[in-house]
Design an enzyme around this catalytic site. Structure first.
Site, PDB file in Angstrom:
ATOM      1  N   ASP A 277      43.907  35.883  53.706  1.00 48.57           N
ATOM      2  CA  ASP A 277      43.791  35.986  52.248  1.00 48.57           C
ATOM      3  C   ASP A 277      42.366  35.541  51.925  1.00 48.57           C
ATOM      4  O   ASP A 277      42.055  34.358  51.938  1.00 48.57           O
ATOM      5  CB  ASP A 277      44.839  35.057  51.600  1.00 48.57           C
ATOM      6  CG  ASP A 277      44.625  34.908  50.096  1.00 48.57           C
ATOM      7  OD1 ASP A 277      43.786  35.632  49.526  1.00 48.57           O
ATOM      8  OD2 ASP A 277      45.310  34.057  49.497  1.00 48.57           O
TER       9      ASP A 277
ATOM     10  N   LYS B  21      33.257  36.989  46.383  1.00 50.20           N
ATOM     11  CA  LYS B  21      34.221  38.100  46.247  1.00 50.20           C
ATOM     12  C   LYS B  21      33.991  38.878  44.948  1.00 50.20           C
ATOM     13  O   LYS B  21      34.224  40.081  44.891  1.00 50.20           O
ATOM     14  CB  LYS B  21      35.633  37.523  46.265  1.00 50.20           C
ATOM     15  CG  LYS B  21      36.751  38.537  46.235  1.00 50.20           C
ATOM     16  CD  LYS B  21      38.074  37.840  46.402  1.00 50.20           C
ATOM     17  CE  LYS B  21      39.253  38.779  46.285  1.00 50.20           C
ATOM     18  NZ  LYS B  21      40.519  38.062  46.487  1.00 50.20           N
TER      19      LYS B  21
ATOM     20  N   GLU C 191      46.859  42.433  47.498  1.00 52.16           N
ATOM     21  CA  GLU C 191      47.426  41.080  47.405  1.00 52.16           C
ATOM     22  C   GLU C 191      48.865  41.084  46.874  1.00 52.16           C
ATOM     23  O   GLU C 191      49.735  40.427  47.455  1.00 52.16           O
ATOM     24  CB  GLU C 191      46.515  40.200  46.545  1.00 52.16           C
ATOM     25  CG  GLU C 191      45.209  39.867  47.286  1.00 52.16           C
ATOM     26  CD  GLU C 191      44.094  39.386  46.363  1.00 52.16           C
ATOM     27  OE1 GLU C 191      44.350  39.132  45.172  1.00 52.16           O
ATOM     28  OE2 GLU C 191      42.954  39.264  46.841  1.00 52.16           O
TER      29      GLU C 191
ATOM     30  N   ASP D 177      49.674  36.719  39.095  1.00 47.91           N
ATOM     31  CA  ASP D 177      48.784  35.933  39.956  1.00 47.91           C
ATOM     32  C   ASP D 177      47.763  35.178  39.107  1.00 47.91           C
ATOM     33  O   ASP D 177      46.815  35.766  38.586  1.00 47.91           O
ATOM     34  CB  ASP D 177      48.092  36.894  40.936  1.00 47.91           C
ATOM     35  CG  ASP D 177      47.180  36.166  41.926  1.00 47.91           C
ATOM     36  OD1 ASP D 177      46.875  34.975  41.703  1.00 47.91           O
ATOM     37  OD2 ASP D 177      46.771  36.796  42.917  1.00 47.91           O
TER      38      ASP D 177
END
Ligand code: AMP
Length: 615
Positions: A26, A88, A188, A212
């Site tokens: 992850d 990211k 994800e 999330d």
């Protein structure tokens, strides 16, 4: 734990005896995590007593030596221009894309041309986001290798569902640069669903909402799970909303309700940092307690759970609005959602859980640690790829095209070769004969235009189509290849809801050699195949022209003069003869000739019909 074979004489690990190890990663905006499955059970890899979370932060010291994780985090305030976080957020982005984001970053982004991909400047050196992410991945790889005492070469990496192709490719490249073969990039929310055991049953058909809420980002995805394939129907969110905003709200509250002043906080970086740490502690503590008391630089600070909830209510409401938009975009109603999955550390806040559950009118899935759930799902995907979960050889892409036979023995490809697995494609067909009750569906694999040269995988019949004129039934044929490479072919007549299906497990029971031969054959025979296909298509067209011309002749004979009747009879004979021949151009030519001749006649017939209807 996995057993590790050791060559005692040489004191080395016997690599040849090791099962293939594929790790699940992850790669998060704030933290990253690695998990692996042992005996089908996934677990996060961590040193004793540690959480396994590795901050996604890279520090370059003055010699450009790299530190990643907790050590780099320590430098965040001390050396902000040499400490890179949130790499990211930069993946696959051009300078133009980052207009809004620049103000949030403490390090320098290089202004190259507007469309070029961004670079980060550290001292005299420039780094691409791919290089930065690869630094994190390298650190994770080494950490796992040190803990497990064995080399790691393959990985599954997760990305947000909203990542586009270039962001996904950038993630793959980062993996490669870190010495990892990236077997699959997984969404994800899909990974989180896998961690909760979804997607294992063949006949499962579910709507899933994945909520999330991390430290700095929020997203919600609506997924449809069908026959083991997860399809992202919609995503929504806010890339600058998360638990950090909850911390900020607490700091603001403290400055308003103590002897602290804004000026003090603004000027004193060390004080700000201390307050940030205390605010996060308060937030975490208020997930279980009703009040939090502390002291910073001799000043007493306190906050109750009620006060905290009032502070964050507006932010939480914003996430619920996103859920609403995501449902709308997916064209799904709240009560169609079967599972709600909670991901990200901030979903531990009780108000968040309650609000999401109240909105969907259902209990949420929160049994798995929300910080680990994505990595655990990645490990499950890795385990499936390693062939440990079902014992089926898995391929990332379809090696050969898959399709069905259509009129005249032609191959109609539905899933082209090199398509990603899992994959789903649907195409609509119809009947060719009036009142046709059955439709035979024959499934083939291969690249040749004529099915006779391809490999037959199976056949089945869709029966019970209610009587309808040819061309009226609408038959949807779906090809679904699940993550295990199993092909499911479904046929459904839409007007009558008649359906049936066929599962083909042996499709990849074909050796590399056979596959190569089939591909070579298709290249060698490309020209003759194309000609054969052209002739067959012309014959099919000719046959359908014959049918309509004969019908027209039957219906209108009495209204046509002798010459016209003779012409049509001749056309029918000519076309019949040409269809039996080998020249597609002659067939096309004759069809054109017939069209030109019959067009005015057809118009006259139409006028007659309309007149009759009116009178
Ligand atoms: P993630 O980005 O998913 O790692 O989430 C990190 C965020 O979750 C940070 O803002 C943490 O402060 C927050 N967090 C972690 N544990 C808790 C908790 N028990 N209660 C509230 N927030 C938490």
């Amino acid at each position: 734990m996995a057993k590790i074979p050791i060559l005692i004489k040489e004191g080395k690990i016997d690599e040849s005896a090791l099962e293939e190890l594929i790790i699940g990663i992850d790669l998060g905006t704030t933290n990253s995590l690695v998990a692996i499955a042992t005996d089908n059970v996934p677990a996060v890899i961590k040193a004793d007593g540690k959480s396994g979370l590795v901050p996604s932060i890279i520090y370059f010291d003055l010699e450009n030596e790299i530190k990643v994780g907790d050590e780099a985090k320590e430098q965040l305030l001390l050396k902000p221009d040499r400490t890179i976080y949130s790499a990211k957020r930069l993946m696959g982005k051009s300078y133009n894309d980052l207009n809004e984001m620049k103000q949030h970053l403490a390090y320098e982004i290089i202004e190259t041309s507007e469309e070029e991909l961004v670079k980060v400047r550290v001292g005299e050196k420039f780094y691409t986001p791919i290089e930065l992410s690869s630094n994190i991945l390298s650190a994770l790889k080494s950490k796992v290798e040190n803990l497990l005492k064995r080399p790691v070469k393959k990985a599954v990496i997760t990305v947000p569902a909203y990542f586009n192709d270039s962001q996904r490719q950038a993630t793959r490249d980062a993996g490669k640069l870190a010495g990892l073969e990236v077997l699959r990039i997984v969404n994800e929310p899909t990974a989180a669903s896998l961690a909760y055991g979804l997607g294992k049953e063949d006949e499962e058909d579910k709507m899933i909402a994945v909520y999330d809420l991390g430290g700095g980002t929020f997203d919600v995805s609506i997924l449809n799970l069908q026959s083991g394939i997860f399809e992202v129907l919609s995503t929504n969110g806010d890339t600058f909303l998360g638990g950090d905003d909850f911390d900020q709200a607490i700091i603001k509250y403290w400055t308003e309700n103590s002897s602290l002043t804004f000026e003090q906080v603004k000027k004193d970086k060390t004080l700000t940092q201390k307050l940030r740490i205390e605010a996060e502690k308060a937030k975490v503590s208020l997930s279980n307690e009703n009040v939090y008391n502390t002291e910073v630089d001799g000043i007493s600070l306190s906050i109750t759970k009620d006060q905290f909830e009032k502070l964050i209510k507006e932010l939480v409401d914003k996430t619920i609005e996103s859920c609403e938009s995501a449902l709308k975009d997916a064209d799904v109603s709240k009560d169609q959602i079967d599972e709600i999955i909670m991901v990200g550390g901030s979903t531990r806040v009780p108000l968040v859980k309650q609000s999401v559950s109240a909105f969907f009118g259902k209990e949420v899935n929160d049994k798995i640690d929300p910080d680990q759930v994505v990595a655990l799902g990645a490990a499950i995907q890795a385990d499936i790829l390693a062939g440990n979960q079902k014992g089926i050889l898995l391929l990332d892409i379809t090696p050969l095209s898959l399709g069905i036979e259509t009129v005249g023995g032609l191959m109609d490809t539905i899933i082209p070769r090199n398509s990603k697995v899992p994959s789903k494609q649907t195409r609509q067909y119809t009947t060719s004969i009036d009142g046709q009750a059955n439709l035979k569906i024959t499934v083939y694999q291969g690249e040749r235009d004529l099915v006779q040269h391809n490999r037959k995988l199976g056949e089945f019949i869709l029966s019970g189509i209610p009587p309808m004129p040819a061309g009226l039934p609408k038959v949807d044929i779906s090809f679904i290849i699940d993550a295990d490479g199993v092909l499911l072919v479904k046929a459904k007549e839409l007007r009558s809801d008649t359906k049936t299906s066929l599962k083909i497990k042996s499709q990849y029971g074909i050796s590399e050699e056979e596959m190569a031969i089939m591909l070579m054959d298709s290249i060698k025979n490309a020209k003759s195949d194309m000609e054969a296909r052209g002739l067959l298509e012309a014959r099919n067209e000719g046959n359908s022209m014959l049918k309509s011309l004969e019908k027209f002749h039957r219906d209108n004979k009495d209204y046509l003069n002798e010459d016209q009747n003779l012409m049509i009879t001749n056309f029918i004979d000519d076309l019949n003869g040409l269809i039996k021949g080998e020249d597609k151009n002659l067939i096309h030519g004759k069809i054109k000739e017939i069209n030109t001749f019959t067009e005015p006649l057809a118009n006259e017939a139409l006028t007659r019909i309309v007149k009759n209807e009116i009178s």
